[in-house]
Scaffold this motif. Structure first.
Motif, PDB file in Angstrom:
ATOM      1  N   ASN A 102      42.039  32.520  34.541  1.00 54.16           N
ATOM      2  CA  ASN A 102      41.726  33.550  33.521  1.00 54.16           C
ATOM      3  C   ASN A 102      40.814  32.983  32.594  1.00 54.16           C
ATOM      4  O   ASN A 102      40.463  31.029  32.584  1.00 54.16           O
ATOM      5  N   GLY A 103      39.695  33.603  32.635  1.00 49.94           N
ATOM      6  CA  GLY A 103      38.532  32.624  31.408  1.00 49.94           C
ATOM      7  C   GLY A 103      37.754  31.916  32.119  1.00 49.94           C
ATOM      8  O   GLY A 103      36.450  31.823  31.069  1.00 49.94           O
ATOM      9  N   VAL A 104      37.557  32.287  33.731  1.00 48.87           N
ATOM     10  CA  VAL A 104      36.281  31.369  33.592  1.00 48.87           C
ATOM     11  C   VAL A 104      34.875  32.837  34.269  1.00 48.87           C
ATOM     12  O   VAL A 104      34.847  34.069  34.238  1.00 48.87           O
ATOM     13  N   SER A 105      33.680  32.503  34.756  1.00 51.85           N
ATOM     14  CA  SER A 105      32.932  33.351  35.244  1.00 51.85           C
ATOM     15  C   SER A 105      32.290  32.534  35.934  1.00 51.85           C
ATOM     16  O   SER A 105      32.155  31.419  36.986  1.00 51.85           O
ATOM     17  N   PHE A 106      32.437  33.817  37.569  1.00 53.61           N
ATOM     18  CA  PHE A 106      32.265  33.170  38.590  1.00 53.61           C
ATOM     19  C   PHE A 106      30.037  34.652  38.598  1.00 53.61           C
ATOM     20  O   PHE A 106      30.110  35.533  37.832  1.00 53.61           O
ATOM     21  N   THR A 107      29.421  34.110  39.911  1.00 48.34           N
ATOM     22  CA  THR A 107      28.487  34.908  40.280  1.00 48.34           C
ATOM     23  C   THR A 107      29.485  35.172  41.637  1.00 48.34           C
ATOM     24  O   THR A 107      29.103  34.238  42.345  1.00 48.34           O
ATOM     25  N   ASP A 160      46.671  39.502  37.949  1.00 51.28           N
ATOM     26  CA  ASP A 160      47.468  38.599  36.953  1.00 51.28           C
ATOM     27  C   ASP A 160      47.264  39.698  36.211  1.00 51.28           C
ATOM     28  O   ASP A 160      46.040  39.870  35.470  1.00 51.28           O
ATOM     29  N   PRO A 161      48.070  40.074  35.860  1.00 50.27           N
ATOM     30  CA  PRO A 161      48.188  42.295  35.006  1.00 50.27           C
ATOM     31  C   PRO A 161      47.190  41.381  32.972  1.00 50.27           C
ATOM     32  O   PRO A 161      47.041  42.503  33.106  1.00 50.27           O
ATOM     33  N   SER A 162      47.701  40.136  32.731  1.00 51.59           N
ATOM     34  CA  SER A 162      47.739  40.176  31.703  1.00 51.59           C
ATOM     35  C   SER A 162      46.354  39.386  31.583  1.00 51.59           C
ATOM     36  O   SER A 162      46.016  38.315  30.390  1.00 51.59           O
ATOM     37  N   GLY A 163      46.322  39.096  32.913  1.00 51.53           N
ATOM     38  CA  GLY A 163      44.592  38.012  32.635  1.00 51.53           C
ATOM     39  C   GLY A 163      43.306  38.613  33.511  1.00 51.53           C
ATOM     40  O   GLY A 163      43.262  39.450  33.611  1.00 51.53           O
ATOM     41  N   GLN A 164      42.558  37.494  32.490  1.00 50.12           N
ATOM     42  CA  GLN A 164      40.908  38.584  32.532  1.00 50.12           C
ATOM     43  C   GLN A 164      39.991  36.934  32.987  1.00 50.12           C
ATOM     44  O   GLN A 164      40.081  36.375  33.382  1.00 50.12           O
ATOM     45  N   PHE A 165      38.918  37.649  33.318  1.00 44.92           N
ATOM     46  CA  PHE A 165      37.752  36.994  34.560  1.00 44.92           C
ATOM     47  C   PHE A 165      36.426  37.664  34.608  1.00 44.92           C
ATOM     48  O   PHE A 165      36.283  39.016  33.903  1.00 44.92           O
ATOM     49  N   ASN A 166      35.136  36.969  34.342  1.00 41.00           N
ATOM     50  CA  ASN A 166      33.150  37.593  34.128  1.00 41.00           C
ATOM     51  C   ASN A 166      33.408  37.462  35.931  1.00 41.00           C
ATOM     52  O   ASN A 166      33.208  35.912  36.391  1.00 41.00           O
TER      53      ASN A 166
END
Length: 228
Positions: A104-109, A32-38
């Protein structure tokens, strides 16, 4: 003959649909070129040596990630079926690979676990909402190949913290008092005590993962990851 022709055309159509679905589902690195996550990266494999980590072909950790090391959270493009690879430091030799689906916007380890043919990449979504009332927020992850597949976790008073955590699975979050925490791992079926572990300085308002795995000699160990 006409009926046979109809069935032949129908089966051909079904085959084409199935092939299209398989191609779609097998398509890798849909970004997703407009999306980000951590994403945080952890080396929980005692025999792997220093590792680098790539996601969807992008190098997120360039090397130096040794056993028990954890990166900071890294912001990366989100997507579907993104190929995740741990590689031996300084090489293109893949130690273990997996895939990650994220919104988008979530966090994973993401953890490198196991060794040899059991080496694997496991992903766990993190809830980074801070605990209230001066508590500490923790979850447990079972990454040991030598421990039983199902483990119960108790505190030092013998009270049950987690009724069962299965291999490659995370428990739900628990809230404990800051300071020292002692836990005991018990085989769910055998009821044998597997080990006792202590963490001495858990901070109020912080979020931790306590994961157990095996060291290079095959002994059960438990390590912590800080998330905030």
């Amino acid at each position: 003959m006409k009926t046979t022709s109809i069935y032949r055309n129908l089966l051909t159509g079904v085959a084409l649909v199935v092939a299209a679905i398989c191609f779609s589902s097998c398509k890798k690195n849909t970004i997703d070129p407009s999306g980000q996550f951590n994403i945080k990266v952890v080396n929980a494999s005692p025999n792997a040596g220093a590792q680098s980590f790539t996601l969807a072909g992008n190098v997120l950790v360039s090397g130096g990630l040794n056993f028990t090391d954890a990166s900071a959270y890294i912001t990366a493009p989100s997507g579907k079926n993104m190929v995740s690879e741990f590689k031996n430091e300084g090489t293109n030799s893949v130690y273990a690979s997996g895939s990650l689906y994220t919104a988008n916007g979530v966090s994973f380890t993401v953890y490198l676990a196991g060794k040899g043919s059991s080496a694997r990449v496991k992903n766990f979504e993190d809830d980074l909402a801070a605990p209230n009332n001066g508590k500490v927020k923790i979850k447990f992850i079972h990454l040991s190949d030598n421990a039983p597949s199902d483990v119960k976790i108790k505190n030092s008073a013998g009270d049950e913290l987690v009724s069962n955590v299965s291999r490659n699975i995370a428990s739900g979050y628990k809230y404990v008092d800051p300071g020292a925490l002692s836990v005991q791992l018990v085989g769910l079926a055998s009821k044998n005590v597997l080990g006792n572990f202590s963490f001495t300085d858990l901070q109020a308002g912080k979020i931790y993962t306590l994961y157990f795995t095996d060291d290079a000699n095959g002994n059960l160990v438990m390590n912590q990851v800080l998330h905030n």
